[in-house]
Design an enzyme around this catalytic site. Sequence first.
Site, PDB file in Angstrom:
ATOM      1  N   ASP A   1      38.741   1.667   6.778  1.00 31.23           N
ATOM      2  CA  ASP A   1      38.810   0.375   7.003  1.00 31.23           C
ATOM      3  C   ASP A   1      40.033  -0.202   7.800  1.00 31.23           C
ATOM      4  O   ASP A   1      40.789  -1.487   7.950  1.00 31.23           O
ATOM      5  CB  ASP A   1      39.546  -0.337   6.149  1.00 31.23           C
ATOM      6  CG  ASP A   1      39.841  -0.464   4.369  1.00 31.23           C
ATOM      7  OD1 ASP A   1      41.171   0.779   5.391  1.00 31.23           O
ATOM      8  OD2 ASP A   1      40.016  -0.883   3.713  1.00 31.23           O
ATOM      9  N   SER A   2      41.628   0.441   8.081  1.00 36.36           N
ATOM     10  CA  SER A   2      42.809   0.215   8.871  1.00 36.36           C
ATOM     11  C   SER A   2      41.502   0.188  10.718  1.00 36.36           C
ATOM     12  O   SER A   2      42.535  -1.350  11.264  1.00 36.36           O
ATOM     13  CB  SER A   2      43.327   1.457   9.480  1.00 36.36           C
ATOM     14  OG  SER A   2      42.351   2.248   9.947  1.00 36.36           O
TER      15      SER A   2
ATOM     16  N   ASP B   1      34.055   3.822   5.470  1.00 40.25           N
ATOM     17  CA  ASP B   1      35.421   3.827   4.222  1.00 40.25           C
ATOM     18  C   ASP B   1      35.301   2.352   3.583  1.00 40.25           C
ATOM     19  O   ASP B   1      34.535   0.741   4.496  1.00 40.25           O
ATOM     20  CB  ASP B   1      37.120   3.564   5.255  1.00 40.25           C
ATOM     21  CG  ASP B   1      38.102   3.617   4.345  1.00 40.25           C
ATOM     22  OD1 ASP B   1      37.928   3.889   2.779  1.00 40.25           O
ATOM     23  OD2 ASP B   1      38.816   3.197   4.675  1.00 40.25           O
TER      24      ASP B   1
ATOM     25  N   LYS C   1      34.351   6.657   1.352  1.00 39.37           N
ATOM     26  CA  LYS C   1      36.331   6.972   0.392  1.00 39.37           C
ATOM     27  C   LYS C   1      36.129   5.232   0.345  1.00 39.37           C
ATOM     28  O   LYS C   1      35.540   4.251   0.342  1.00 39.37           O
ATOM     29  CB  LYS C   1      36.584   6.817   2.174  1.00 39.37           C
ATOM     30  CG  LYS C   1      38.293   6.821   1.015  1.00 39.37           C
ATOM     31  CD  LYS C   1      39.511   6.894   2.127  1.00 39.37           C
ATOM     32  CE  LYS C   1      39.794   6.016   2.867  1.00 39.37           C
ATOM     33  NZ  LYS C   1      39.905   4.949   2.006  1.00 39.37           N
TER      34      LYS C   1
ATOM     35  N   GLU D   1      39.104   3.636  -2.677  1.00 32.66           N
ATOM     36  CA  GLU D   1      41.226   3.457  -2.660  1.00 32.66           C
ATOM     37  C   GLU D   1      40.660   3.546  -4.370  1.00 32.66           C
ATOM     38  O   GLU D   1      39.490   2.028  -5.529  1.00 32.66           O
ATOM     39  CB  GLU D   1      40.894   2.503  -2.438  1.00 32.66           C
ATOM     40  CG  GLU D   1      41.328   2.057  -0.903  1.00 32.66           C
ATOM     41  CD  GLU D   1      41.991   0.631   0.200  1.00 32.66           C
ATOM     42  OE1 GLU D   1      42.452   0.154  -1.049  1.00 32.66           O
ATOM     43  OE2 GLU D   1      41.981   1.034   0.713  1.00 32.66           O
TER      44      GLU D   1
ATOM     45  N   GLU E   1      48.555   8.787   0.164  1.00 40.44           N
ATOM     46  CA  GLU E   1      48.706   8.158   1.421  1.00 40.44           C
ATOM     47  C   GLU E   1      49.997   7.017   0.397  1.00 40.44           C
ATOM     48  O   GLU E   1      50.180   6.922  -0.171  1.00 40.44           O
ATOM     49  CB  GLU E   1      47.758   6.577   1.020  1.00 40.44           C
ATOM     50  CG  GLU E   1      49.045   5.893   2.243  1.00 40.44           C
ATOM     51  CD  GLU E   1      48.160   4.415   3.821  1.00 40.44           C
ATOM     52  OE1 GLU E   1      46.816   4.310   3.099  1.00 40.44           O
ATOM     53  OE2 GLU E   1      48.573   3.393   3.896  1.00 40.44           O
TER      54      GLU E   1
END
Length: 280
Positions: A46-47, A85, A115, A117, A184
Amino acid sequence: MNKKVTNGTIKKMKTEGTPISMITAYDYIMAQNVDEAGIDMILVGDSLGNVVMGYSSTLPVTMEDMLHHTACVVRGVNRALVVGDMPFMSYQESTQQALHNAGRFMKEAQCDAVKLEGGARVSEAVYKMTQAGIPVVGHLGLTPQSVHQFGGFKVQGKNVEKARQLIADAKELEDAGAFAIVLECVPAALSAEITKSLKHAATIGIGAGNQCDGQVLVCTDLLGMSGGFRPKFSKPYANLHDTIVGAVKEYISDVQGRSFPAEEHTFAIDAEVMQAVQKE
Ligand code: KIV
């Protein structure tokens, strides 16, 4: 074609101590290139929000944005394992919402894994997804969707309580069935400890030292595509920013000087045809 990478391959690489390479990609052409290079895993991160869409954080990215770009990447890949993501607020409301949206990634974008978080707070969702047959990658440490809670982009796990929490969260994600966990901005020694403590789930570091089971970088950082800010943990392996700007400057100059297109870029027509046309 080399054999397709699966979550089973990644688990085997962890067990055998073979380092895992991962990179982000957001479109078809980049996916083709990094797959041809032999990358093991591609993260459609999602960057995307920062790198492709120009937002200052990942928070505005939607499910539709992610599904669209993940599908583009999937179409460019033969071998690598593609991870979609899950964007902010696509899984935080409830386990049911998380499962529904993870299913959309698998059905609509046809990627190989998702993925999300977070640690303990998402472990029930991770469990349900893996039970439904959806391979899951976790993400701990500096999780950018919580940037406002962290008060900025800071290294995580630096005191005893926070370090213990990260180790416990990683264990919980592994127990829930995650086959890999991105770490990260986690101090190197702590990442090494987390990596050692996990039997099956591979750790993939970004700003987390070289003792993780694998590494991930954002493709535009790796390729030096931005002329601006570069995070301390990234290493540019090329300077595509200067290459692109230089090439486009040369093109502009050729257009302005009428040296492009040259004869080899031009289509001819029979002289008689032109004479006939011009007589009319
Ligand atoms: O969105 C992303 O690109 C990521 C990586 C930085 C791991 O989550």
